[in-house]
Design an enzyme around this catalytic site. Structure first.
Site, PDB file in Angstrom:
ATOM      1  N   ARG A   1       8.337   4.153  -4.678  1.00  0.00           N
ATOM      2  CA  ARG A   1       8.403   3.137  -3.604  1.00  0.00           C
ATOM      3  C   ARG A   1       7.402   2.011  -3.870  1.00  0.00           C
ATOM      4  O   ARG A   1       7.686   0.845  -3.609  1.00  0.00           O
ATOM      5  CB  ARG A   1       8.156   3.775  -2.241  1.00  0.00           C
ATOM      6  CG  ARG A   1       8.355   2.761  -1.106  1.00  0.00           C
ATOM      7  CD  ARG A   1       8.288   3.389   0.265  1.00  0.00           C
ATOM      8  NE  ARG A   1       6.997   4.004   0.515  1.00  0.00           N
ATOM      9  CZ  ARG A   1       6.737   4.811   1.538  1.00  0.00           C
ATOM     10  NH1 ARG A   1       7.687   5.095   2.420  1.00  0.00           N
ATOM     11  NH2 ARG A   1       5.548   5.339   1.698  1.00  0.00           N
TER      12      ARG A   1
ATOM     13  N   ARG B   1      -8.261 -20.737  -1.674  1.00  0.00           N
ATOM     14  CA  ARG B   1      -7.154 -20.405  -0.775  1.00  0.00           C
ATOM     15  C   ARG B   1      -6.019 -21.399  -0.963  1.00  0.00           C
ATOM     16  O   ARG B   1      -6.240 -22.609  -0.905  1.00  0.00           O
ATOM     17  CB  ARG B   1      -7.624 -20.441   0.686  1.00  0.00           C
ATOM     18  CG  ARG B   1      -6.498 -20.174   1.691  1.00  0.00           C
ATOM     19  CD  ARG B   1      -7.029 -20.175   3.115  1.00  0.00           C
ATOM     20  NE  ARG B   1      -5.988 -19.836   4.076  1.00  0.00           N
ATOM     21  CZ  ARG B   1      -5.211 -20.727   4.704  1.00  0.00           C
ATOM     22  NH1 ARG B   1      -5.351 -22.024   4.487  1.00  0.00           N
ATOM     23  NH2 ARG B   1      -4.284 -20.322   5.564  1.00  0.00           N
TER      24      ARG B   1
ATOM     25  N   TYR C   1       0.826  -1.200   0.000  1.00  0.00           N
ATOM     26  CA  TYR C   1       0.000   0.000   0.000  1.00  0.00           C
ATOM     27  C   TYR C   1       0.859   1.248   0.000  1.00  0.00           C
ATOM     28  O   TYR C   1       2.072   1.192   0.224  1.00  0.00           O
ATOM     29  CB  TYR C   1      -0.962  -0.005   1.198  1.00  0.00           C
ATOM     30  CG  TYR C   1      -0.339   0.342   2.541  1.00  0.00           C
ATOM     31  CD1 TYR C   1       0.504  -0.543   3.186  1.00  0.00           C
ATOM     32  CD2 TYR C   1      -0.608   1.559   3.166  1.00  0.00           C
ATOM     33  CE1 TYR C   1       1.069  -0.220   4.416  1.00  0.00           C
ATOM     34  CE2 TYR C   1      -0.052   1.896   4.392  1.00  0.00           C
ATOM     35  CZ  TYR C   1       0.784   0.988   5.016  1.00  0.00           C
ATOM     36  OH  TYR C   1       1.354   1.311   6.227  1.00  0.00           O
TER      37      TYR C   1
ATOM     38  N   GLU D   1      11.871   2.345  14.339  1.00  0.00           N
ATOM     39  CA  GLU D   1      11.014   3.434  13.837  1.00  0.00           C
ATOM     40  C   GLU D   1       9.743   3.455  14.672  1.00  0.00           C
ATOM     41  O   GLU D   1       9.608   2.678  15.620  1.00  0.00           O
ATOM     42  CB  GLU D   1      10.703   3.218  12.351  1.00  0.00           C
ATOM     43  CG  GLU D   1      10.010   1.908  12.062  1.00  0.00           C
ATOM     44  CD  GLU D   1       9.834   1.602  10.577  1.00  0.00           C
ATOM     45  OE1 GLU D   1       9.761   2.526   9.771  1.00  0.00           O
ATOM     46  OE2 GLU D   1       9.755   0.408  10.242  1.00  0.00           O
TER      47      GLU D   1
ATOM     48  N   LEU E   1      11.008   1.177   7.186  1.00  0.00           N
ATOM     49  CA  LEU E   1      10.447   1.667   5.922  1.00  0.00           C
ATOM     50  C   LEU E   1      11.242   2.908   5.491  1.00  0.00           C
ATOM     51  O   LEU E   1      11.558   3.761   6.326  1.00  0.00           O
ATOM     52  CB  LEU E   1       8.972   2.034   6.097  1.00  0.00           C
ATOM     53  CG  LEU E   1       8.307   2.405   4.774  1.00  0.00           C
ATOM     54  CD1 LEU E   1       8.089   1.169   3.918  1.00  0.00           C
ATOM     55  CD2 LEU E   1       6.986   3.118   5.005  1.00  0.00           C
TER      56      LEU E   1
ATOM     57  N   LYS F   1       6.467  -2.011   1.845  1.00  0.00           N
ATOM     58  CA  LYS F   1       5.289  -1.435   2.525  1.00  0.00           C
ATOM     59  C   LYS F   1       4.094  -2.372   2.385  1.00  0.00           C
ATOM     60  O   LYS F   1       3.185  -2.138   1.574  1.00  0.00           O
ATOM     61  CB  LYS F   1       4.989  -0.030   1.952  1.00  0.00           C
ATOM     62  CG  LYS F   1       4.111   0.810   2.867  1.00  0.00           C
ATOM     63  CD  LYS F   1       4.216   2.267   2.499  1.00  0.00           C
ATOM     64  CE  LYS F   1       3.221   3.147   3.227  1.00  0.00           C
ATOM     65  NZ  LYS F   1       3.317   3.143   4.676  1.00  0.00           N
TER      66      LYS F   1
HETATM   67  N1  PDD Z   1       2.826   4.990   7.362  1.00  0.00           N
HETATM   68  N2  PDD Z   1       7.497   3.726   8.950  1.00  0.00           N
HETATM   69  C1  PDD Z   1       6.354   3.010   8.924  1.00  0.00           C
HETATM   70  C2  PDD Z   1       6.324   1.698   9.624  1.00  0.00           C
HETATM   71  C3  PDD Z   1       5.208   3.516   8.273  1.00  0.00           C
HETATM   72  O1  PDD Z   1       4.073   2.792   8.244  1.00  0.00           O
HETATM   73  C4  PDD Z   1       5.275   4.785   7.654  1.00  0.00           C
HETATM   74  C5  PDD Z   1       4.097   5.374   6.926  1.00  0.00           C
HETATM   75  C6  PDD Z   1       6.490   5.504   7.712  1.00  0.00           C
HETATM   76  C7  PDD Z   1       6.649   6.846   7.065  1.00  0.00           C
HETATM   77  O2  PDD Z   1       6.700   6.748   5.671  1.00  0.00           O
HETATM   78  P1  PDD Z   1       6.191   7.936   4.729  1.00  0.00           P
HETATM   79  O3  PDD Z   1       6.958   9.142   5.151  1.00  0.00           O
HETATM   80  O4  PDD Z   1       6.544   7.492   3.383  1.00  0.00           O
HETATM   81  O5  PDD Z   1       4.708   8.095   4.979  1.00  0.00           O
HETATM   82  C8  PDD Z   1       7.577   4.936   8.358  1.00  0.00           C
HETATM   83  C9  PDD Z   1       1.650   5.440   6.662  1.00  0.00           C
HETATM   84  C10 PDD Z   1       1.481   6.918   6.715  1.00  0.00           C
HETATM   85  C11 PDD Z   1       0.442   4.668   7.162  1.00  0.00           C
HETATM   86  O6  PDD Z   1       0.605   3.480   7.369  1.00  0.00           O
HETATM   87  O7  PDD Z   1      -0.643   5.236   7.308  1.00  0.00           O
END
Ligand code: PDD
Length: 287
Positions: free
Chosen positions: A52, A101, A33, A183, A207, A151
């Site tokens: 990405r 499945r 996503y 993170e 990420l 992601k």
């Molecule tokens: N999340 N680390 C993780 C685990 C994340 O899920 C996200 C983003 C980030 C930041 O990445 P970016 O700057 O590209 O948004 C870092 C999104 C916003 C979400 O899951 O809603």
């Protein structure tokens, strides 16, 4: 107003959008996503998110359902029809469904990926009261899988982390592996010492945040020092400031970690400044 969403080539009212119960996103979390923010009706850093996404798909041997120009058109159309001024566009691509499945991936020749996009209206996203207050963070063990650079939609543990924080009156959790912060549950984590911004180096452990890349670039342009290295929770508690970055919250000051107030317990000057710079610069470059 009923939201219009996009599913597999069609724009439909949200209550008419359907996906198979055999979809591998639903059964196996076999999907990726992106979340792109919208300010002033325009997309922030769309190109970064698109690149990405391509990488996430390729790391999982998943087909790309449409090219990036088409994807941009869909994002823009959803923002337009749903009249989004400030908010988010969520995009999800899964390996689809072959009508049953099975652990093995279905044949990509006969099983098409599922693609879904929807908007989230968030008036006041830029001028957020939460950012003025700053976030209270708890630390929890990082027990996620080893490819956090992809992601994927496997978000159960990040959800649990946010629930653990909420239970103790906090806003979010930072994840710790081998004694070092990786993170946040849905954001990248930073500490500030003097004029130096410290954030974990890129690897499969985190990420590669699109907001992270932009904020580090802008910090360097503003003559701030950037150090990409790991840090502990104790070092964070002793830092002058801390903050997180993400597409959904931009730069979010952190004011407390595991019950210890940072500095004077208020959002720090560098975090506030970076938030301002990020919003200003991103708006200029929005598409
Ligand atoms: N999340 N680390 C993780 C685990 C994340 O899920 C996200 C983003 C980030 C930041 O990445 P970016 O700057 O590209 O948004 C870092 C999104 C916003 C979400 O899951 O809603």
């Amino acid at each position: 107003m009923t939201r219009t969403v996009y599913v597999n080539g069609a724009y439909v009212p949200e209550n008419e959008a359907t996906v198979s119960i055999f979809d591998r996103g639903f059964l196996m979390a076999d999907g990726v996503y992106e979340v792109t923010s919208v300010l002033g009706g325009k997309l922030i850093d769309f190109a970064g998110h698109a690149i990405r996404l391509e990488r996430s798909l390729s790391e999982l041997d998943m087909a790309q359902p449409c090219d990036m120009d088409e994807l941009l058109k869909i994002h823009r159309e959803l923002v337009r029809v749903n009249e989004i001024d400030e908010g988010l566009v969520y995009l999800q691509i899964t390996r689809g469904s072959d009508g049953d499945r099975d652990f093995l991936f279905p044949d990509p020749e006969t099983t098409k990926p599922t693609i879904v996009l929807f908007t989230q209206d968030k008036p006041g996203l830029a001028d957020s009261p939460a950012a003025k207050k700053g976030a209270k963070i708890i630390s929890i063990e990082d027990i996620r899988w080893g490819r956090r650079d992809i992601k994927t939609v496997q978000l159960l543990y990040p959800s649990m982390g946010k629930m653990m924080a909420k239970k103790v009156g906090c806003d979010d959790a930072w994840l710790v592996e081998d004694g070092m912060v990786t993170e946040g549950t849905s954001n990248n984590a930073y500490i500030v010492k003097g004029n130096t911004i410290i954030t974990r180096q890129l690897s499969n452990d985190i990420l590669h945040g699109i907001t992270r890349a932009a904020v580090l670039r802008m910090a360097k342009e503003a003559q701030m020092q950037v150090e990409e290295r790991s840090f502990t929770i104790v070092e964070a508690q002793e830092a002058d400031e801390a903050f997180t970055t993400s597409a959904s919250a931009f730069v979010m000051p952190v004011v407390e970690i595991d019950g210890v107030a940072l500095g004077d317990g208020k959002p720090g000057n560098i975090a506030k400044r970076l938030r301002e710079i990020y919003l200003e610069e991103s708006l200029k470059a929005a598409v």
